[in-house]
Design an enzyme around this catalytic site. Structure first.
Site, short mmCIF file in Angstrom:
data_model
loop_
_atom_site.label_atom_id
_atom_site.label_comp_id
_atom_site.label_asym_id
_atom_site.label_seq_id
_atom_site.Cartn_x
_atom_site.Cartn_y
_atom_site.Cartn_z
N TRP A 320 0.79 -1.45 -0.16
CA TRP A 320 0.20 -0.12 -0.56
C TRP A 320 1.23 1.77 0.35
CZ3 TRP A 320 -0.09 4.23 3.39
CH2 TRP A 320 -1.72 4.80 4.15
N HIS A 321 1.91 1.31 0.71
CA HIS A 321 2.74 2.45 0.78
C HIS A 321 3.44 2.73 -0.57
CE1 HIS A 321 2.52 2.02 4.87
NE2 HIS A 321 3.46 3.36 5.43
N GLY A 322 3.76 1.99 -1.51
CA GLY A 322 4.71 1.99 -2.50
C GLY A 322 4.64 0.67 -3.16
N PHE A 465 2.64 8.61 -1.53
CA PHE A 465 1.83 7.21 -0.86
C PHE A 465 0.88 7.19 -0.97
CE2 PHE A 465 5.28 7.33 2.58
CZ PHE A 465 6.58 5.94 1.65
#
Length: 465
Positions: A320-322, A465
């Site tokens: 989800w962060h990247g 993000f």
């Protein structure tokens, strides 16, 4: 436009607050909506249509699910709404990652290059997606009432204090506040204090130590002293950057009557990884628990499945962060230690380490994870790890030593002290008598504004993000 910019502090915010308090209470949701759209559209007007479209689809899917006469219709409404939100996120955030992987595979197999499109990631798309999904699911479960009107929900989806970097809010926590919320001079001043706290954390600590971390991570063969200094500098930068943004968001919410959840609770005082995730990015931790870990089965299907669920939740949280292997490995690292701690019987933040070792070992594990989180590639992270192990020497080289500024070391020392003692600017001001608290808030705001005027553009880390 960002919070730590002169145009926001001296232009947008005073104008917005003036209009907000001049209009009747029934029109304030519309003012929030228009102000939030102006705030987001300042960056990219075309992507504002994306935020509007996702909110509109999520609003419609939730209403259909809420009024569905049978379970099948409700399930399909939820599936389609969630799938739409995830498809939008997937296209903008992961298309380049997937296409790059396919291109590498094609070349390795002797095939031709595959064109990788260049896609600009909309700011805050990850946070907006999570909030839209939670709204659909909560309304379908009857855990939250549907928004009383479209304006309220659009305002929630675009709420500018937290739109672009959290905290991750749920409509059910703000539904009553959209219908009725209190406004007072005391609450407004409390909001100004939290905003000043966050601005100071960002400008005076995070931005000051950032060049130190950047220089170390750019080195090809850092020594042990350089690698550890860079890792600690990034840990302080990330905490004060993101916690500073959250404090500013909470402060802005208070100024207009909203009370958002706290997003950080002295995470660098943790004595286990389990405790760390109860203190770090709390709104995300709760979201992953309620909408991913628990639906996967949580700890209800035996020990082995519990460990799998923990690992899968953290790996997906990392993704989800990247769209990068570094984030996947960072998530897997934390998932591994959460599983180990649960295996050894740790509950609710209990430490598995002997007395006196819980905090240092936990911080070591966190630092190792932050190196992978910060690195642009896995190879770059491995270079830092090699340096941390002392394989490139131990002392700081002259080429780096002369670049280290006293202000950087001072900010690093102050940030580290505040972090490990669990003390925040707001706590110090809260404990002071009223005159000192007012003077302290004004002084902190004044110093932060001086730094604001002196600095160049410095976006928040979590914008990526």
């Amino acid at each position: 436009m960002i919070f730590s910019s002169a145009i926001f502090v001296f232009g947008f915010l005073p104008l917005f607050l003036t209009v907000y308090y001049m209009v009747p209470a029934r029109a304030r949701s519309l003012v929030i909506l228009l102000g939030s759209y102006a705030f987001y559209g300042w960056w990219r007007l075309d992507y504002l249509a994306l935020v509007f479209g996702m909110s509109l689809v999520s609003y419609g899917a939730a209403r259909v699910a809420h009024s569905a006469r049978n379970e099948a219709a409700k399930i399909w409404a939820v599936r389609l709404g969630v799938a739409f939100d995830l498809a939008v996120l997937g296209y903008f955030k992961y298309t380049m990652f997937v296409m790059s992987g396919l291109n590498d595979l094609s070349v390795a197999l002797g095939g031709g290059d595959i064109m990788v499109p260049s896609i600009i990631l909309p700011i805050g798309i990850s946070f907006h997606t999570f909030q839209s999904i939670s709204y659909i699911i909560d309304v379908a479960r009857k855990d939250a009432p549907p928004a009383r009107n479209l304006i309220d929900f659009l305002a929630f989806g675009a709420l500018f204090p937290q739109l672009i970097a959290g905290p991750v809010l749920r409509y059910k926590d703000l539904a009553d506040q959209f219908m009725q919320r209190s406004h007072s001079v005391a609450q407004f001043l409390q909001g100004v204090g939290r905003f000043a706290q966050g601005l100071a954390m960002k400008l005076l600590i995070a931005d000051t130590v950032a060049p130190l971390a950047d220089r170390v991570f750019a080195l090809p063969d850092p020594t042990a002293a350089e690698a550890w200094l860079g890792a600690v500098a990034y840990a302080i930068q990330l905490l004060f950057d993101f916690a500073g943004y959250s404090a500013m968001a909470i402060g802005l919410g208070l100024m207009i009557g909203f009370r958002f959840m706290e997003n950080f609770n002295a995470p660098y005082t943790s004595r286990s990884i389990t405790e760390f995730w109860r203190r770090w990015h709390i709104s995300l931790s709760h979201w992953l628990r309620d909408y991913l870990y628990v639906p996967l089965g949580g700890n209800r299907r035996g020990g082995r499945r519990t460990y799998v669920n923990l690992m899968l939740t953290m790996v997906l949280g990392g993704l989800w962060h990247g769209a990068n292997w570094t984030f996947l490995l960072w998530g897997a690292w934390h998932g591994l230690w959460l599983a180990i701690e649960r295996t050894l019987g740790a509950r609710s933040g209990e430490t598995i380490w002997p007395r006196g070792l819980g905090w240092p070992v936990t911080m070591l594990l966190v630092l190792i994870g932050w190196v992978m989180f910060r690195a642009e590639t896995v190879a770059q992270a491995l270079d830092i790890y090699v340096g941390m192990a002392g394989l490139n020497g131990w002392s700081i080289t002259p080429d780096i030593a002369w670049q280290i500024q006293p202000t950087e070391l001072t900010a690093l020392a102050v940030g580290a002290t505040l972090s490990v003692r669990g003390v925040w600017f707001a706590q110090v001001l809260t404990r002071a008598p009223d005159p000192l608290r007012t003077a302290g808030t004004c002084g902190l705001m004044g110093i932060a504004c001086l730094a604001l005027v002196a600095q160049s553009h410095s976006p928040f880390l979590y914008f990526q993000f």
